[in-house]
Design an enzyme around this catalytic site. Structure first.
Site, PDB file in Angstrom:
ATOM      1  N   SER A 112       0.842  -1.192   0.000  1.00 55.48           N
ATOM      2  CA  SER A 112       0.000   0.000   0.000  1.00 55.48           C
ATOM      3  C   SER A 112       0.879   1.243   0.000  1.00 55.48           C
ATOM      4  O   SER A 112       2.108   1.151   0.064  1.00 55.48           O
ATOM      5  CB  SER A 112      -0.906  -0.007   1.229  1.00 55.48           C
ATOM      6  OG  SER A 112      -0.115   0.260   2.371  1.00 55.48           O
ATOM      7  N   LYS A 113       0.199   2.372  -0.054  1.00 58.16           N
ATOM      8  CA  LYS A 113       0.895   3.656  -0.198  1.00 58.16           C
ATOM      9  C   LYS A 113       1.987   3.863   0.851  1.00 58.16           C
ATOM     10  O   LYS A 113       2.998   4.485   0.576  1.00 58.16           O
ATOM     11  CB  LYS A 113      -0.101   4.803  -0.112  1.00 58.16           C
ATOM     12  CG  LYS A 113      -0.979   4.877  -1.333  1.00 58.16           C
ATOM     13  CD  LYS A 113      -1.561   6.266  -1.507  1.00 58.16           C
ATOM     14  CE  LYS A 113      -2.380   6.345  -2.785  1.00 58.16           C
ATOM     15  NZ  LYS A 113      -3.794   6.015  -2.567  1.00 58.16           N
TER      16      LYS A 113
END
Ligand code: GLU
Length: 482
Positions: A253-254
């Site tokens: 994820s980010k």
């Protein structure tokens, strides 16, 4: 056997995540490997999560990577439209068909009631399940509520007994107990279909033969199979590819850094490198080879060789691929690709041939295209540096001045503008001055580049050309005199 038809069905929620694009790539490769068709379908039925411009971002990312499709929203095809928001009537019609057959039902429960129920179930450590209150409404009650325009959803009446099973092409036999499957919402209160309904209606009508998607969707598959059964349709084959994980094995994820395709493009990764890297996230060829073009991948790609275990997104490996491709494409090609990065850094390139010469000197050491401005700027603008940089560790101002004056003479007098004569003349010059060649070549290189690390003095001299070299030597001498 009928022609293979696979699809990539992204929801338009922003810059596509590399995990999604890996799924697109597997579908594409499978289609090309089997001579089948690859379809892009935009699943935009979740109005809350939509992000403007995402369709374009998805198309751009795929095109940038060289992934082409045979049918899709932008190019049409025999099963158009390929955007779910343009197919709403079809989903409505099919949901109502199931209601008529007694396989789906209207549910008028308020969100407060559902929320309440969920909390109670959660507290009792039970899976959240709709309690089928509305299943007992009489036809008259239903009609009255519909006439009164009460908001409703349509739910699938999930069989509560037995199991739903399928053979996954990657995972083998998969079985789910029906008793844990909730009565799926098919049509939401805003009139839009849910992912489940829209997905299977489209997969059916678009004649999808293989659904290749990430493992996170596997729990949806029994719901989909129940829907296929309810409609009396033949389900496609399913293949759930392993998740793309961060090095700590959590979902990528980010917070792990770049995850969007556009981000990787902006960071200076080559599409060839990203494609090659993504293909290896969950797949491996039969032999030890690691370098594959898109065409080679299409030749080799088989679902049987996709693993079950989660695939780790290892940035070091991506960097390795990127370095490899940067070194192996032609210098002309690389020079073209660095232009936008130079321009972004305010470096105007007016002479492409000159850029090619400069690029040749840094090609070996460039790891991403985004490094180009830092590596090449001094070829285009006078360097800016402190005079201390000119003086080698074992030298002093006076010796350095003498060395630079000598360099000036050599460069001015040099007739054959070539490597060997230049090197010979500069080494002789150092000898004449009674200094080490480094005491002369370091200041020369520093004067030309303004950097402590750069390509060598001879190469830079030759590329910059006589006038520019003399100008920069004068500038350096000026600095030393102050
Ligand atoms: N729209 C889903 C997604 O965002 C598609 C999942 C599937 O391939 O069925 O990935």
């Amino acid at each position: 056997m009928s022609e293979v038809r696979v699809r990539f069905a992204p929801s338009p929620t922003g810059d596509p995540h590399v995990g999604n694009i890996r799924t697109a790539l597997f579908n594409y490769l499978y289609a090309r490997h089997t001579g089948g068709k690859f379809i892009v379908r935009i699943e935009d039925t979740d109005q809350v999560r939509l992000k403007e411009g995402s369709d374009q971002a998805i198309f751009d990312s795929l095109r940038w990577l060289g992934i082409s499709w045979d049918e899709g929203p932008d190019i049409g095809g025999p099963h158009a439209p390929y955007r779910q928001s343009e197919r709403l009537e079809l989903y409505q019609k099919h949901a109502l068909e199931l209601v008529e057959k007694g396989m789906a039902y209207y549910c008028f429960c308020s969100s407060e009631r559902l929320e309440n129920m969920r909390q109670i179930q959660e507290a009792a450590k039970k899976a959240p399940m709709y309690d089928r209150k509305c299943l007992s409404l009489t036809p008259e009650e239903i009609q009255a509520k519909l006439d009164a325009k009460e908001p409703y959803v349509i739910r699938l009446k999930v069989p509560r007994e037995g199991n739903t099973e399928f053979v996954d092409l990657i995972r083998g036999k998969v079985s789910f107990e029906n008793s844990v499957v909730d009565d799926q919402v098919l049509i939401k209160s805003d009139g839009f279909p849910t992912y489940h309904l829209a997905c299977i209606v489209d997969d059916h009508y678009m004649e999808i033969t293989h659904v290749i998607r990430a493992e996170e969707w596997i729990s949806s598959t029994p719901k989909h199979i129940m829907l296929y059964n309810a409609f009396g349709w033949q389900p496609p084959k399913f293949a759930h590819a392993p998740m793309v994980l961060a090095p700590d094995r959590s979902k990528l994820s980010k917070r792990h850094g770049a995850t969007g395709v556009k981000q990787f493009k902006e960071l200076g990764y080559l599409p060839e490198a990203l494609v090659n890297f993504l293909a290896f996230l969950g797949w491996a060829p039969q032999d030890e080879r690691e370098i594959f073009s898109l065409e080679d991948l299409a030749k080799e790609f088989e679902l049987e060789r996709v693993n079950k275990a989660g695939a780790i997104f290892d940035m070091n490996k991506l960097d390795w691929y990127n370095g490899y491709y940067i070194r192996h494409i032609s210098t002309e090609n690389l020079a073209q690709r660095v232009v936008p990065f130079l321009e972004k850094a305010g470096i105007e390139v007016s002479d492409q041939e000159y850029l090619v010469e400069c690029t040749a000197l840094v090609q070996e050491r460039m790891k991403t295209l985004a490094e180009a401005p830092e590596l090449l700027d001094f070829f285009f603008t006078e360097p800016n540096y402190d005079k201390e940089l000119l003086i080698p560790r074992k030298s002093d101002v006076e010796t350095t001045k003498k060395a630079l004056i000598k360099c000036r003479e050599v460069v001015e007098a040099l007739e054959a503008w070539e490597h060997d004569p230049l090197e010979k003349a500069l080494r002789n010059a150092a000898e004449e001055l009674g200094i080490k060649s480094g005491q002369l070549l370091w200041p020369l290189r520093a004067a030309l580049t303004g950097k402590s690390a750069s390509p060598g003095a001879f190469e830079v001299t030759l590329v910059l050309g006589k006038n520019e070299v003399l100008k920069r030597l004068d500038l350096a001498l000026d600095k030393l005199s102050k």
